[in-house]
Structures are given as C-alpha cells and as structure tokens.
Scaffold this motif. Structure first.
Motif, short mmCIF file in Angstrom:
data_model
loop_
_atom_site.label_atom_id
_atom_site.label_comp_id
_atom_site.label_asym_id
_atom_site.label_seq_id
_atom_site.Cartn_x
_atom_site.Cartn_y
_atom_site.Cartn_z
N HIS A 139 -7.41 -6.04 45.07
CA HIS A 139 -7.00 -6.01 46.48
C HIS A 139 -8.15 -6.45 47.38
CE1 HIS A 139 -3.22 -4.08 45.44
NE2 HIS A 139 -3.91 -3.31 44.63
N ALA A 140 -8.55 -7.68 47.23
CA ALA A 140 -9.70 -8.22 47.97
C ALA A 140 -9.45 -8.32 49.46
CB ALA A 140 -10.08 -9.58 47.39
N HIS A 141 -8.21 -8.16 49.89
CA HIS A 141 -7.88 -8.24 51.32
C HIS A 141 -8.33 -7.02 52.11
CE1 HIS A 141 -4.61 -5.84 49.64
NE2 HIS A 141 -4.47 -5.33 50.85
N LEU A 142 -8.69 -5.92 51.43
CA LEU A 142 -9.12 -4.71 52.13
C LEU A 142 -10.42 -4.99 52.89
CD1 LEU A 142 -8.33 -2.09 49.38
CD2 LEU A 142 -7.10 -2.41 51.53
N ARG A 143 -10.47 -4.62 54.15
CA ARG A 143 -11.62 -4.91 55.00
C ARG A 143 -12.70 -3.85 54.90
NH1 ARG A 143 -9.45 -5.16 60.51
NH2 ARG A 143 -11.62 -5.47 61.03
#
Length: 73
Positions: free
Chosen positions: A55-59
């Motif tokens: 889940h690389a989209h997590l900021r």
C-alpha cells in the motif's frame, strides 16, 4: 477542508483508537482507501513492512507509543 481517511490496523487491537480517529476529525477507511495508517500493535514490524509494501499510496503512519526502534528500519 476534507477529513483525512485513516485506517487503524491490525484489526481487533486497541479498539478505542478508532474512536479517537473519529473524535479528531478523521474518517475511518479500509487500508485500500486510506491516506494514512495508525498501527496499534507494538509488535509486528515485519507485518507492517509487508503492508506498506502493498500500500505505497499511504502518506503517513502513526505508531502511538514510545520505543519504536524495532520499526525504524
């Protein structure tokens, strides 16, 4: 201003954290739809790493305790 979408994981640990997210103005979301993550287990660094890899989209990630050294790597 839009409320942040926040996932709280792993499931079943420290359930009061979900109440705190909502009280703080966040929206509870699945990890697929979230922009941030609160990881509420003081163990499971490898599990967290695997989740972040998927889940690389997590900021950002919050680890709500002291002594996060096992997670720093």
């Amino acid at each position: 201003m839009r409320a942040p979408r926040i996932a709280v994981l792993p499931e079943g640990t420290r359930p009061f954290v979900k109440d705190a997210v909502v009280a703080g103005g966040g929206l509870l979301a699945s990890v697929d739809d979230a922009e941030a993550l609160v990881w509420v287990s003081p163990t499971g660094a490898a599990d967290l790493r695997a989740l972040l890899d998927r889940h690389a989209h997590l900021r950002w990630v919050q680890l709500p305790w002291a002594g996060i050294e096992p997670f720093a790597a």
